[in-house]
Motif scaffolding. Structure first.
Motif, short mmCIF file in Angstrom:
data_model
loop_
_atom_site.label_atom_id
_atom_site.label_comp_id
_atom_site.label_asym_id
_atom_site.label_seq_id
_atom_site.Cartn_x
_atom_site.Cartn_y
_atom_site.Cartn_z
N TYR A 160 -45.88 95.23 15.08
CA TYR A 160 -44.68 94.79 15.32
C TYR A 160 -44.72 93.48 15.84
O TYR A 160 -44.31 92.53 15.76
CB TYR A 160 -43.78 95.77 16.10
CG TYR A 160 -42.36 95.41 16.22
CD1 TYR A 160 -41.59 95.61 15.45
CD2 TYR A 160 -42.06 95.19 17.59
CE1 TYR A 160 -40.18 94.70 15.77
CE2 TYR A 160 -40.66 94.73 17.93
CZ TYR A 160 -39.82 94.56 16.99
OH TYR A 160 -38.68 93.97 17.58
N ILE A 189 -44.09 88.97 14.32
CA ILE A 189 -43.13 88.06 14.89
C ILE A 189 -43.77 86.99 15.75
O ILE A 189 -44.32 87.04 16.49
CB ILE A 189 -42.24 88.79 15.59
CG1 ILE A 189 -41.60 89.90 14.87
CG2 ILE A 189 -40.90 88.02 16.06
CD1 ILE A 189 -40.27 90.95 15.27
N TRP A 206 -42.93 85.17 18.11
CA TRP A 206 -41.56 85.42 19.38
C TRP A 206 -41.24 84.39 19.93
O TRP A 206 -39.97 83.92 20.24
CB TRP A 206 -42.24 86.26 20.59
CG TRP A 206 -42.03 87.97 19.69
CD1 TRP A 206 -43.27 88.69 19.63
CD2 TRP A 206 -40.89 88.67 19.85
NE1 TRP A 206 -42.46 90.07 19.19
CE2 TRP A 206 -41.29 89.89 19.17
CE3 TRP A 206 -39.57 88.19 19.83
CZ2 TRP A 206 -40.38 90.94 18.95
CZ3 TRP A 206 -38.26 89.27 19.56
CH2 TRP A 206 -38.89 90.43 19.06
N ARG A 223 -38.81 82.55 17.50
CA ARG A 223 -37.61 83.33 17.51
C ARG A 223 -36.62 83.12 18.33
O ARG A 223 -35.42 83.12 18.43
CB ARG A 223 -38.11 84.90 17.00
CG ARG A 223 -37.02 85.59 17.00
CD ARG A 223 -37.13 87.28 16.51
NE ARG A 223 -36.20 88.08 16.65
CZ ARG A 223 -36.11 89.53 16.40
NH1 ARG A 223 -37.05 89.92 15.70
NH2 ARG A 223 -34.80 90.14 16.46
N GLU A 281 -32.99 81.80 18.97
CA GLU A 281 -31.76 82.73 19.30
C GLU A 281 -31.03 82.16 20.60
O GLU A 281 -29.86 82.76 20.93
CB GLU A 281 -32.13 84.07 19.20
CG GLU A 281 -32.53 84.71 17.83
CD GLU A 281 -33.08 86.00 17.89
OE1 GLU A 281 -33.08 86.69 18.99
OE2 GLU A 281 -33.52 86.35 16.88
N GLY A 341 -37.29 97.72 21.22
CA GLY A 341 -38.76 97.38 20.67
C GLY A 341 -39.79 97.12 21.71
O GLY A 341 -39.84 97.80 22.75
N HIS A 391 -36.49 90.41 24.01
CA HIS A 391 -35.12 90.15 24.51
C HIS A 391 -34.79 90.41 25.59
O HIS A 391 -34.34 89.72 26.36
CB HIS A 391 -34.16 90.39 23.38
CG HIS A 391 -34.21 89.98 21.74
ND1 HIS A 391 -34.96 90.63 20.92
CD2 HIS A 391 -33.65 88.74 21.37
CE1 HIS A 391 -34.69 89.94 20.04
NE2 HIS A 391 -34.04 88.76 19.99
N GLY A 415 -32.47 92.89 15.22
CA GLY A 415 -33.67 93.07 14.55
C GLY A 415 -33.91 94.31 13.62
O GLY A 415 -34.84 94.70 13.41
N ASN A 416 -32.70 94.40 12.80
CA ASN A 416 -32.62 95.40 11.71
C ASN A 416 -32.47 96.90 12.35
O ASN A 416 -32.89 97.86 11.37
CB ASN A 416 -33.62 95.20 10.54
CG ASN A 416 -33.10 95.78 9.31
OD1 ASN A 416 -31.88 95.69 9.12
ND2 ASN A 416 -33.93 96.25 8.58
N SER A 417 -32.64 97.09 13.71
CA SER A 417 -32.79 98.44 14.21
C SER A 417 -31.69 99.32 13.73
O SER A 417 -32.18 100.44 13.33
CB SER A 417 -32.90 98.44 15.64
OG SER A 417 -33.78 97.57 16.09
N HIS A 427 -27.37 93.13 14.62
CA HIS A 427 -28.03 92.09 13.62
C HIS A 427 -28.73 92.91 12.76
O HIS A 427 -29.50 94.00 13.17
CB HIS A 427 -29.04 91.16 14.44
CG HIS A 427 -29.98 90.53 13.38
ND1 HIS A 427 -31.14 90.67 13.74
CD2 HIS A 427 -29.96 89.86 12.55
CE1 HIS A 427 -31.96 90.28 12.73
NE2 HIS A 427 -31.23 89.41 11.99
N ASP A 465 -29.57 87.02 6.80
CA ASP A 465 -29.13 88.27 7.95
C ASP A 465 -27.58 88.23 7.96
O ASP A 465 -26.92 87.53 7.60
CB ASP A 465 -29.53 87.52 9.21
CG ASP A 465 -31.13 87.32 9.51
OD1 ASP A 465 -31.78 88.18 9.52
OD2 ASP A 465 -31.70 85.95 9.40
#
Length: 246
Positions: free
Chosen positions: A12, A16, A18, A21, A25, A47, A51, A107-109, A139, A238
């Motif tokens: 994971y 990414i 990070w 990203r 955001e 995760g 964030h 994050g699609n969680s 998200h 997204d």
């Protein structure tokens, strides 16, 4: 070699970029925090805690929660538990004992739950965790922008996994109302290869908005990304929803 899928935290993290990203955001979250005058943040399904750590670095009181003990252990290892930063093992469909000015589930969680009913329960719990005057942000990957059938390969990188140099491939494809994230971890020299398929449910903007309103939230908005662009179901990669509690 150790099974790289025993613990997905390394994969994971490796997949990414990070810094890129979070920089992409940052303005979105700063705007929301200014609007709600927020000081307390919940990062549900946090995760590896990137964030949560960023928001704590802005001087906020942050709780990062995740159902995976391995993810929370990684958070503690990377960021510690300084004053104002707390890590807990908890599913996002469990209502915490307090409320927050900004609640994130990104994050699609949310799409990794088993079905729409489970996603609806999670949105209700997240809504209950949102304080009066606060904001919920959800998200997910917009499954409906993907063609049905063919694999869309997103990542190909060489990185250490489980103590060994590995080649990591990540792709996504749609089969009706469900999506599948395909992970392949292989020896760059070709001596071994392991694969895993992670299913997720396709969530529509109309359903997310309905669940948010049923949870007592209002002023629901859906965007096609963190730049505030309009959400187009067949085009946006997204789906970002924001909803406020009066």
């Amino acid at each position: 070699m150790p099974d790289p899928f025993d613990d997905l935290t390394e994969i994971y993290e490796a997949m990414i970029d990070w810094p890129k990203r979070l920089a992409h955001e940052e303005a979105f979250y700063r705007r929301l925090l200014a609007e709600v005058k927020g000081r307390r943040v919940l990062d549900a399904a946090c995760g590896t805690g990137r964030h949560a750590a960023m928001l704590h670095g802005w001087g906020l009181e942050v709780e990062g929660a995740d159902v995976s003990p391995q993810m929370i252990a990684r958070c503690v290892q990377q960021f510690g538990q300084p004053p104002g930063l707390r890590w807990v093992v908890r599913s996002f469909d469990q209502v915490p004992g307090t409320t927050f000015d900004l609640v994130l589930c990104v994050g699609n969680s949310l799409a990794l739950v088993g079905d729409e009913a489970a996603a609806a329960r999670a949105v209700h719990a997240l809504g209950a965790a949102t304080a009066p005057g606060g904001c919920l942000v959800v998200h997910v990957l917009n499954l409906w922008s993907l063609p049905e059938g063919p694999m869309v390969w997103q990542k190909c990188l060489r990185t250490p996994i489980a103590g060994r140099e590995a080649l990591v491939l990540k792709g996504v494809h749609r089969c009706g109302p469900r999506g599948f994230v395909e992970l392949v971890v292989a020896d760059p020299q070709g001596s071994w290869r392991q694969a895993q398929s992670v299913p997720f449910v396709g969530l529509r903007a109309t359903a997310l908005a309905q669940w948010a309103r049923q949870a007592g939230l209002e002023n629901v908005q859906c965007f096609g990304g963190y730049q505030g662009q309009p959400y187009l179901e067949t085009q946006s990669a997204d789906l970002v929803m924001t909803a406020r509690r009066r």
